[in-house]
Design an enzyme around this catalytic site. Structure first.
Site, short mmCIF file in Angstrom:
data_model
loop_
_atom_site.label_atom_id
_atom_site.label_comp_id
_atom_site.label_asym_id
_atom_site.label_seq_id
_atom_site.Cartn_x
_atom_site.Cartn_y
_atom_site.Cartn_z
N ARG A 191 -38.13 41.15 19.73
CA ARG A 191 -37.23 40.18 19.11
C ARG A 191 -35.76 40.60 19.32
O ARG A 191 -34.88 39.77 19.47
CB ARG A 191 -37.49 40.13 17.60
CG ARG A 191 -36.66 39.05 16.92
CD ARG A 191 -35.98 39.48 15.64
NE ARG A 191 -35.05 38.43 15.21
CZ ARG A 191 -35.36 37.49 14.35
NH1 ARG A 191 -36.55 37.45 13.81
NH2 ARG A 191 -34.48 36.56 14.03
N ARG A 245 -31.74 34.02 3.76
CA ARG A 245 -30.73 33.52 4.68
C ARG A 245 -29.69 32.72 3.88
O ARG A 245 -30.01 32.16 2.82
CB ARG A 245 -31.34 32.56 5.72
CG ARG A 245 -32.34 33.19 6.67
CD ARG A 245 -31.71 34.16 7.66
NE ARG A 245 -32.67 34.62 8.65
CZ ARG A 245 -33.49 35.67 8.51
NH1 ARG A 245 -33.47 36.37 7.39
NH2 ARG A 245 -34.32 36.01 9.48
N TYR A 253 -32.63 39.71 22.24
CA TYR A 253 -31.59 38.69 22.14
C TYR A 253 -30.32 39.29 21.53
O TYR A 253 -29.23 39.18 22.08
CB TYR A 253 -32.11 37.53 21.28
CG TYR A 253 -31.12 36.44 21.02
CD1 TYR A 253 -30.70 35.61 22.05
CD2 TYR A 253 -30.59 36.22 19.75
CE1 TYR A 253 -29.79 34.59 21.82
CE2 TYR A 253 -29.69 35.20 19.50
CZ TYR A 253 -29.29 34.39 20.53
OH TYR A 253 -28.38 33.39 20.30
N LYS A 266 -45.78 27.37 6.31
CA LYS A 266 -46.19 28.77 6.46
C LYS A 266 -45.04 29.73 6.14
O LYS A 266 -43.98 29.65 6.75
CB LYS A 266 -46.68 29.01 7.89
CG LYS A 266 -47.92 28.21 8.20
CD LYS A 266 -48.39 28.45 9.61
CE LYS A 266 -49.64 27.61 9.86
NZ LYS A 266 -49.97 27.52 11.29
N ASN A 300 -26.67 31.04 10.48
CA ASN A 300 -27.65 30.00 10.09
C ASN A 300 -27.03 28.66 9.70
O ASN A 300 -26.93 28.32 8.53
CB ASN A 300 -28.55 30.51 8.97
CG ASN A 300 -29.48 31.60 9.46
OD1 ASN A 300 -29.10 32.77 9.53
ND2 ASN A 300 -30.67 31.24 9.86
N ARG A 345 -36.70 26.54 14.67
CA ARG A 345 -36.36 27.35 13.49
C ARG A 345 -37.02 26.80 12.22
O ARG A 345 -37.62 25.75 12.21
CB ARG A 345 -34.85 27.45 13.36
CG ARG A 345 -34.31 28.53 14.28
CD ARG A 345 -32.85 28.44 14.45
NE ARG A 345 -32.51 27.27 15.25
CZ ARG A 345 -31.28 26.96 15.64
NH1 ARG A 345 -30.29 27.72 15.29
NH2 ARG A 345 -31.05 25.90 16.37
C1 UGA Z 1 -32.29 32.42 14.23
C2 UGA Z 1 -31.64 32.95 15.52
O1 UGA Z 1 -32.42 33.86 16.13
C3 UGA Z 1 -30.28 33.51 15.32
O2 UGA Z 1 -29.73 33.98 16.53
C4 UGA Z 1 -29.42 32.48 14.79
O3 UGA Z 1 -28.14 33.02 14.53
C5 UGA Z 1 -30.02 31.95 13.53
O4 UGA Z 1 -31.38 31.51 13.69
C6 UGA Z 1 -29.24 30.78 13.09
O5 UGA Z 1 -29.75 29.68 12.97
O6 UGA Z 1 -28.04 31.01 12.91
P1 UGA Z 1 -33.52 33.29 12.00
O7 UGA Z 1 -32.57 33.22 10.86
O8 UGA Z 1 -34.53 34.37 11.93
O9 UGA Z 1 -32.67 33.46 13.37
O10 UGA Z 1 -34.17 31.85 12.16
P2 UGA Z 1 -35.50 31.06 11.71
O11 UGA Z 1 -36.41 30.95 12.86
O12 UGA Z 1 -35.03 29.80 11.12
O13 UGA Z 1 -36.23 31.97 10.63
C7 UGA Z 1 -35.75 32.16 9.33
C8 UGA Z 1 -36.81 32.88 8.53
O14 UGA Z 1 -37.89 31.98 8.24
C9 UGA Z 1 -37.46 34.08 9.22
O15 UGA Z 1 -37.63 35.10 8.28
C10 UGA Z 1 -38.81 33.56 9.70
O16 UGA Z 1 -39.78 34.56 9.78
C11 UGA Z 1 -39.14 32.56 8.61
N1 UGA Z 1 -40.05 31.43 8.98
C12 UGA Z 1 -39.84 30.70 10.11
C13 UGA Z 1 -41.08 31.09 8.11
O17 UGA Z 1 -41.29 31.74 7.07
N2 UGA Z 1 -41.88 30.02 8.42
C14 UGA Z 1 -41.70 29.26 9.52
O18 UGA Z 1 -42.46 28.27 9.73
C15 UGA Z 1 -40.65 29.61 10.41
#
Ligand code: UGA
Length: 340
Positions: A177, A252, A180, A243, A209, A227
């Protein structure tokens, strides 16, 4: 009139930014992306949201007028045979805004090499040309460069990431992961070094985010894993389980795309004040755990959108490995110092 080239203009952040610049006027804009469809759809939709907000009559006429003021270019920055064209385009503009990236954790895990090729190699190419031709570069990076919050080591539960002071804490190599984030981090370090050595003119933006219209696709309509907002929305629309990855305790802070766009425009407009600066862009006001986010979305959906008789999605726990595959790792908390 300032000439601005926007690379990756058809994406979520790029299309909102392009339309906002057009709305304000005073710039000559060129919008570039991988396909014509992506540019056309992204920019038209962003224009539509802008115009609906101002409650203008004649929406489609206004959208057409807005979109006709941009020059479109379809080009793949990674393709070596298109490098000469890219260079010639950059040479014709004053400021280059680079939004090119695959901003999607599922892809970092399933295709780390492609993630690196786009996030680092393609962006390095743009930077090299800008440095050679002495062009101002606005480089979109990511809040992910901070990595994990130091609260995993020390007791400071409310650690705020600061552009000049914070250490950048990445996970081990086998959690791909982080490819990136490390790619973007190296890019920032190169840009910074050229700033010191050659007075290279740049600003770096680290988005925290963003959320809003056109954030992503719905996984039931297009293959892939967007996302979290789009996963939850898709689950709600189709009465499927929402999920929670690893319990959903990770947090976040969400920022509305139009507020973020306002900050991006200011950075573009204020060249001198923003030169050689890195900016966190986001707010701490909307911090939520992903678990609370799921319950809140479900509550709003239930109250405002659920069709009669439609079953409400259950909320279930899954492991990171089950959801994303081997190599996933997470960021526990992401508070920012946004004083700049
Ligand atoms: C992503 C990108 O990788 C970053 O580079 C970016 O800056 C950021 O989004 C952003 O939108 O600014 P992340 O915050 O991890 O990073 O994005 P998500 O995929 O939206 O995940 C957020 C959290 O939700 C994570 O902890 C993930 O494990 C969780 N998640 C995701 C769930 O619990 N269920 C889902 O169905 C999807």
């Amino acid at each position: 009139m300032k000439k601005i080239l926007l690379l990756g203009a058809g994406g979520f952040v790029g299309s909102h930014l392009t339309i906002e610049l057009l709305k304000r006027g005073g710039f000559s804009l060129t919008a570039l992306d991988l396909t014509h469809e992506k540019l056309d759809e992204g920019l038209r939709r962003a224009a539509q949201f802008e115009i609906e907000d101002t409650r203008a009559e004649d929406t489609s006429g206004a959208i057409n007028r807005m979109v006709s003021n941009i020059q479109y270019v379809v080009l793949d920055i990674l393709a070596s045979e298109q490098e000469a064209e890219l260079k010639s385009l950059i040479s014709e503009h004053d400021t280059i805004v680079n939004l090119v990236a695959v901003c999607n954790p599922a892809l970092y895990v399933s295709d780390p090499i492609y993630t690196f090729d786009v996030g680092f190699r393609a962006n390095l190419k743009v930077f090299d040309i800008c440095a050679e031709l002495d062009k101002r570069l606005i480089q979109f990076s990511t809040s992910e460069v901070y990595g994990k919050s130091p609260s995993i080591y020390v007791k400071d539960q409310a650690f705020h990431f600061n552009e000049e002071e914070s250490d950048l804490i990445m996970g081990p190599i086998n959690r791909h992961r982080w490819i990136y984030a490390t790619g973007k981090q190296l890019l920032e370090r190169i840009i910074h070094a050229y700033g010191i050595k050659h007075d290279f003119r740049y600003s770096v933006i680290r988005p925290f985010n963003y959320i809003g219209e056109m954030i992503d696709y719905l996984p039931s309509q297009k293959e892939g894993s967007p996302r979290v907002f789009s996963h939850f929305m898709d689950a709600l629309l189709n009465s499927r389980p929402m999920k929670l990855v690893n319990g959903g305790h990770q947090k976040r802070c969400y920022t509305y795309i139009k507020d973020a766009t306002e900050a991006h425009v200011r950075i573009i407009e204020r060249e001198e004040a923003c030169d050689k600066e890195i900016f966190n862009v986001g707010t701490n006001d909307n911090e939520t755990s992903i678990r609370n986010f799921a319950y809140r979305m479900r509550e709003i959906y239930d109250q405002e959108f659920r069709l009669e008789g439609q079953e409400l999605s259950p909320i279930v726990d899954v492991s990171g490995k089950e959801f994303y595959g081997e190599g996933y790792d997470d960021i526990d908390r992401r508070l920012l110092d946004n004083s700049k």
